[in-house]
Design a protein around this motif. Structure first.
Motif, PDB file in Angstrom:
ATOM      1  N   VAL A 116      15.189  50.852   9.614  1.00 19.92           N
ATOM      2  CA  VAL A 116      15.582  52.002   8.787  1.00 19.92           C
ATOM      3  C   VAL A 116      14.430  52.986   8.619  1.00 19.92           C
ATOM      4  CG1 VAL A 116      16.268  52.712   6.452  1.00 19.92           C
ATOM      5  CG2 VAL A 116      17.372  50.751   7.528  1.00 19.92           C
ATOM      6  N   SER A 117      13.246  52.475   8.342  1.00 24.57           N
ATOM      7  CA  SER A 117      12.094  53.362   8.128  1.00 24.57           C
ATOM      8  C   SER A 117      11.722  54.122   9.398  1.00 24.57           C
ATOM      9  CB  SER A 117      10.891  52.566   7.612  1.00 24.57           C
ATOM     10  OG  SER A 117      10.523  51.557   8.542  1.00 24.57           O
ATOM     11  N   LEU A 150      15.018  38.890   7.321  1.00 23.22           N
ATOM     12  CA  LEU A 150      16.026  39.855   7.776  1.00 23.22           C
ATOM     13  C   LEU A 150      15.834  41.207   7.095  1.00 23.22           C
ATOM     14  CD1 LEU A 150      19.229  37.594   7.882  1.00 23.22           C
ATOM     15  CD2 LEU A 150      17.888  38.447   9.824  1.00 23.22           C
ATOM     16  N   LYS A 151      15.410  41.179   5.842  1.00 23.51           N
ATOM     17  CA  LYS A 151      15.126  42.421   5.121  1.00 23.51           C
ATOM     18  C   LYS A 151      13.959  43.169   5.766  1.00 23.51           C
ATOM     19  CE  LYS A 151      16.546  40.600   0.618  1.00 23.51           C
ATOM     20  NZ  LYS A 151      16.056  40.208  -0.726  1.00 23.51           N
ATOM     21  N   ILE A 152      12.968  42.420   6.213  1.00 24.89           N
ATOM     22  CA  ILE A 152      11.825  43.034   6.895  1.00 24.89           C
ATOM     23  C   ILE A 152      12.279  43.710   8.182  1.00 24.89           C
ATOM     24  CG2 ILE A 152       9.720  42.504   8.209  1.00 24.89           C
ATOM     25  CD1 ILE A 152       9.005  40.484   6.049  1.00 24.89           C
ATOM     26  N   LEU A 153      13.112  43.022   8.939  1.00 22.27           N
ATOM     27  CA  LEU A 153      13.654  43.603  10.169  1.00 22.27           C
ATOM     28  C   LEU A 153      14.458  44.868   9.873  1.00 22.27           C
ATOM     29  CD1 LEU A 153      14.186  43.446  13.211  1.00 22.27           C
ATOM     30  CD2 LEU A 153      16.128  41.938  12.708  1.00 22.27           C
ATOM     31  N   THR A 205      19.685  40.276  -3.208  1.00 24.24           N
ATOM     32  CA  THR A 205      19.742  41.717  -3.471  1.00 24.24           C
ATOM     33  C   THR A 205      18.889  42.446  -2.436  1.00 24.24           C
ATOM     34  OG1 THR A 205      17.830  41.714  -4.971  1.00 24.24           O
ATOM     35  CG2 THR A 205      20.014  41.277  -5.942  1.00 24.24           C
ATOM     36  N   MET A 206      19.120  43.755  -2.329  1.00 25.45           N
ATOM     37  CA  MET A 206      18.414  44.565  -1.335  1.00 25.45           C
ATOM     38  C   MET A 206      17.212  45.293  -1.931  1.00 25.45           C
ATOM     39  SD  MET A 206      19.988  43.769   1.300  1.00 25.45           S
ATOM     40  CE  MET A 206      19.172  44.892   2.435  1.00 25.45           C
ATOM     41  N   GLN A 207      16.824  44.865  -3.119  1.00 21.12           N
ATOM     42  CA  GLN A 207      15.728  45.486  -3.854  1.00 21.12           C
ATOM     43  C   GLN A 207      14.424  45.514  -3.053  1.00 21.12           C
ATOM     44  OE1 GLN A 207      14.804  43.086  -7.234  1.00 21.12           O
ATOM     45  NE2 GLN A 207      14.318  44.840  -8.513  1.00 21.12           N
ATOM     46  N   LEU A 208      14.050  44.368  -2.500  1.00 18.01           N
ATOM     47  CA  LEU A 208      12.803  44.263  -1.752  1.00 18.01           C
ATOM     48  C   LEU A 208      12.823  45.150  -0.515  1.00 18.01           C
ATOM     49  CD1 LEU A 208      10.055  42.862  -1.500  1.00 18.01           C
ATOM     50  CD2 LEU A 208      11.190  41.040  -0.206  1.00 18.01           C
ATOM     51  N   ALA A 239       2.402  44.229   7.743  1.00 21.67           N
ATOM     52  CA  ALA A 239       2.199  44.627   6.345  1.00 21.67           C
ATOM     53  C   ALA A 239       3.275  44.039   5.452  1.00 21.67           C
ATOM     54  CB  ALA A 239       2.190  46.156   6.234  1.00 21.67           C
ATOM     55  N   MET A 240       4.514  44.109   5.894  1.00 18.61           N
ATOM     56  CA  MET A 240       5.617  43.580   5.082  1.00 18.61           C
ATOM     57  C   MET A 240       5.553  42.065   4.977  1.00 18.61           C
ATOM     58  SD  MET A 240       8.929  46.020   5.935  1.00 18.61           S
ATOM     59  CE  MET A 240       8.717  46.101   7.714  1.00 18.61           C
ATOM     60  N   LEU A 241       5.134  41.404   6.043  1.00 21.12           N
ATOM     61  CA  LEU A 241       4.972  39.945   5.996  1.00 21.12           C
ATOM     62  C   LEU A 241       3.897  39.554   4.981  1.00 21.12           C
ATOM     63  CD1 LEU A 241       5.202  38.979   9.771  1.00 21.12           C
ATOM     64  CD2 LEU A 241       6.809  38.321   7.969  1.00 21.12           C
TER      65      LEU A 241
END
Length: 199
Positions: free
Chosen positions: A190-191, A182-185, A56-59, A137-139
């Protein structure tokens, strides 16, 4: 004298009205941002991408919200999202809901979302490159999510079976590492694109 006092009184009242109007507008904007962020998180939890497991794309949504908005807005949005889920609306991944979902095997991951805004906010205050620091930070947030979620999963199943910590890690973390990176990337891209429009 009375005329001067009346003029001063009018000036003070005018300033107070302006301040109150500004505060009201800021409050309405803040509530609108929280509602929007919560909606984005909910919708992202419903987006399932088939992989080795359903992703899911929640994270990713929580990362973007935390990167774009101040701590109060992002944290309240996440808390509101969790509260809505506890109340019974199917907003968690897999259309799950209720207190049983929060206290279930994957509940630790939901709770770990609360740590993301504070961690990202700390990194945003540094004077380093915002893009580089946001990735770090995301890592770190991802490691925290893995730790809390895996520990939660292990503690629940350890009471009913002889599951080892490594077994819990293999179930909760290993299949998700590549998709989460990949979500982090994606969140970083996007941000950075939306940042100038939000601010």
């Amino acid at each position: 004298t009375h005329g001067k006092c009346y003029t001063i009184f009018n000036l003070i009242c005018g300033d107070v009205n302006k301040i109150m109007k500004h505060k009201k507008q800021a409050y309405i904007r803040s509530m609108a941002m929280i509602a929007m962020c919560t909606s984005v998180i909910i919708i992202s939890a419903w987006i399932a991408i088939p992989f080795a497991v359903n992703i899911t794309m929640q994270l990713a949504a929580i990362f973007v919200v935390s990167l774009l908005f101040e701590l109060k807005t992002s944290l309240i949005s996440i808390l509101l999202y969790i509260f809505i889920g506890i109340c019974g609306l199917p907003v968690f991944s897999g259309y799950n809901s209720g207190l049983s979902a929060l206290l279930g095997p994957s509940g630790g991951f939901i709770i770990s979302f609360i740590f993301i805004p504070p961690v990202i906010t700390i990194f945003k205050k540094t004077k380093k490159s915002i893009k580089v620091m946001s990735v770090f930070a995301m890592l770190l947030c991802l490691i925290i999510c893995y730790f809390v979620g895996t520990l939660w999963y292990w503690k629940i199943y350890a009471n009913n079976s002889n599951i080892r910590m490594f077994d819990a890690f293999a179930v909760c973390v290993l299949p998700f590492i590549v998709p989460d990176l990949l979500k982090i990337l994606l969140s970083s891209i996007v941000s950075s694109k939306l940042y100038k429009h939000i601010k």
